[in-house]
Design a protein around this motif. Structure first.
Motif, PDB file in Angstrom:
ATOM      1  N   GLU A  46      22.127  22.165 -66.961  1.00 42.23           N
ATOM      2  CA  GLU A  46      20.674  21.930 -67.766  1.00 42.23           C
ATOM      3  C   GLU A  46      19.752  23.075 -67.299  1.00 42.23           C
ATOM      4  O   GLU A  46      18.946  23.572 -68.065  1.00 42.23           O
ATOM      5  N   TYR A  47      19.655  23.483 -66.143  1.00 39.43           N
ATOM      6  CA  TYR A  47      18.862  24.473 -65.384  1.00 39.43           C
ATOM      7  C   TYR A  47      19.185  25.760 -66.278  1.00 39.43           C
ATOM      8  O   TYR A  47      17.883  26.485 -66.941  1.00 39.43           O
ATOM      9  N   ILE A  48      20.250  26.087 -66.628  1.00 43.93           N
ATOM     10  CA  ILE A  48      20.645  27.455 -66.895  1.00 43.93           C
ATOM     11  C   ILE A  48      20.154  27.454 -68.562  1.00 43.93           C
ATOM     12  O   ILE A  48      19.831  28.359 -69.058  1.00 43.93           O
ATOM     13  N   ASP A  49      20.528  26.322 -69.193  1.00 48.19           N
ATOM     14  CA  ASP A  49      19.808  26.036 -70.591  1.00 48.19           C
ATOM     15  C   ASP A  49      18.528  26.128 -70.860  1.00 48.19           C
ATOM     16  O   ASP A  49      17.995  26.638 -71.760  1.00 48.19           O
ATOM     17  N   SER A  50      17.710  25.390 -69.861  1.00 43.07           N
ATOM     18  CA  SER A  50      16.276  25.422 -70.078  1.00 43.07           C
ATOM     19  C   SER A  50      15.327  26.105 -69.252  1.00 43.07           C
ATOM     20  O   SER A  50      14.238  26.405 -69.607  1.00 43.07           O
TER      21      SER A  50
ATOM     22  N   ARG B  50      14.205  19.019 -60.017  1.00 41.63           N
ATOM     23  CA  ARG B  50      14.855  19.898 -59.147  1.00 41.63           C
ATOM     24  C   ARG B  50      15.416  21.356 -59.894  1.00 41.63           C
ATOM     25  O   ARG B  50      15.672  21.276 -61.028  1.00 41.63           O
ATOM     26  N   VAL B  51      15.529  22.463 -58.971  1.00 43.85           N
ATOM     27  CA  VAL B  51      16.111  23.569 -59.377  1.00 43.85           C
ATOM     28  C   VAL B  51      17.040  23.882 -58.498  1.00 43.85           C
ATOM     29  O   VAL B  51      17.044  23.744 -57.210  1.00 43.85           O
ATOM     30  N   PRO B  52      18.230  24.502 -59.031  1.00 48.64           N
ATOM     31  CA  PRO B  52      19.067  25.230 -58.087  1.00 48.64           C
ATOM     32  C   PRO B  52      18.880  26.108 -57.044  1.00 48.64           C
ATOM     33  O   PRO B  52      17.988  26.873 -57.360  1.00 48.64           O
ATOM     34  N   THR B  53      19.336  26.317 -55.865  1.00 43.52           N
ATOM     35  CA  THR B  53      19.047  27.134 -54.815  1.00 43.52           C
ATOM     36  C   THR B  53      20.178  28.229 -54.951  1.00 43.52           C
ATOM     37  O   THR B  53      21.413  27.999 -55.630  1.00 43.52           O
TER      38      THR B  53
ATOM     39  N   ASN C 188      33.621  27.905 -72.141  1.00 42.60           N
ATOM     40  CA  ASN C 188      33.185  28.523 -73.345  1.00 42.60           C
ATOM     41  C   ASN C 188      31.706  29.254 -73.168  1.00 42.60           C
ATOM     42  O   ASN C 188      31.694  30.440 -73.870  1.00 42.60           O
ATOM     43  N   PHE C 189      30.912  28.650 -72.496  1.00 42.96           N
ATOM     44  CA  PHE C 189      29.495  29.057 -72.522  1.00 42.96           C
ATOM     45  C   PHE C 189      29.510  30.489 -71.633  1.00 42.96           C
ATOM     46  O   PHE C 189      28.799  31.347 -72.073  1.00 42.96           O
TER      47      PHE C 189
END
Length: 162
Positions: free
Chosen positions: A16-20, A64-67, A86-87
């Motif tokens: 989700e974080y990669i997309d948004s 939250r965001v990934p580290t 695929n992505f």
């Protein structure tokens, strides 16, 4: 070691974080993820993942965001799988296409510059009178300095027009 649920939550959060590119809330994970737990349970797991260093909360009311540690775990999981998602394949293909386009443009630019250089060199050789006139300008005394500057400006304008 992460539990299966924590891995799923971390995986969903990173996707989700990669997309948004926005901090991800527990409610969003509940809505979009295939998680069969309550948002409160997700929040508890997010807290645990934060304490383990896989994710962070930019400020108190944010999601939250990934580290870096979270991204590393995500990449390791992806590459352990037999098939690349695929992505990722799509992103790799798009990057390759952009690189190929940029290389083609660079080659065209180099070719065009080479042609222009040849044209300018040819023009300079063909217009010997201008070169001789420039040599004459350099030689005279200080008395004709202003006149020389005006002539040099005209010559530069002529060169720019080529």
């Amino acid at each position: 070691m992460l539990s299966d649920r924590q891995e799923k939550i971390l995986h969903s959060l990173i996707r989700e974080y990669i997309d948004s590119a926005e901090p991800i809330s527990s409610d969003l994970l509940k809505k979009r993820g295939s998680l069969n737990v309550s948002p409160a349970t997700i929040r508890n797991e997010l807290q645990e993942l934060t304490e383990l260093g896989y994710i962070m909360q930019p400020h108190t009311s944010a999601g939250r965001v990934p580290t870096e540690k979270g991204y590393k775990f995500f990449v390791e999981i992806i590459f352990e799988q037999q098939e690349t998602p695929n992505f990722i394949n799509r992103e790799i293909q798009e990057a390759r296409q952009k690189i190929e386009q940029e290389l083609m443009l660079a080659q065209e630019l180099a070719k065009t510059l080479q042609e222009k250089q040849t044209t300018l060199s040819y023009t300079k050789i063909q217009n010997k009178d201008t070169v001789f006139e420039m040599l004459k300008i350099i030689g005279p005394s200080q008395a004709s300095h202003d006149k020389n500057i005006d002539i040099m400006r005209e010559l530069l304008k002529e060169f720019e027009n080529f």
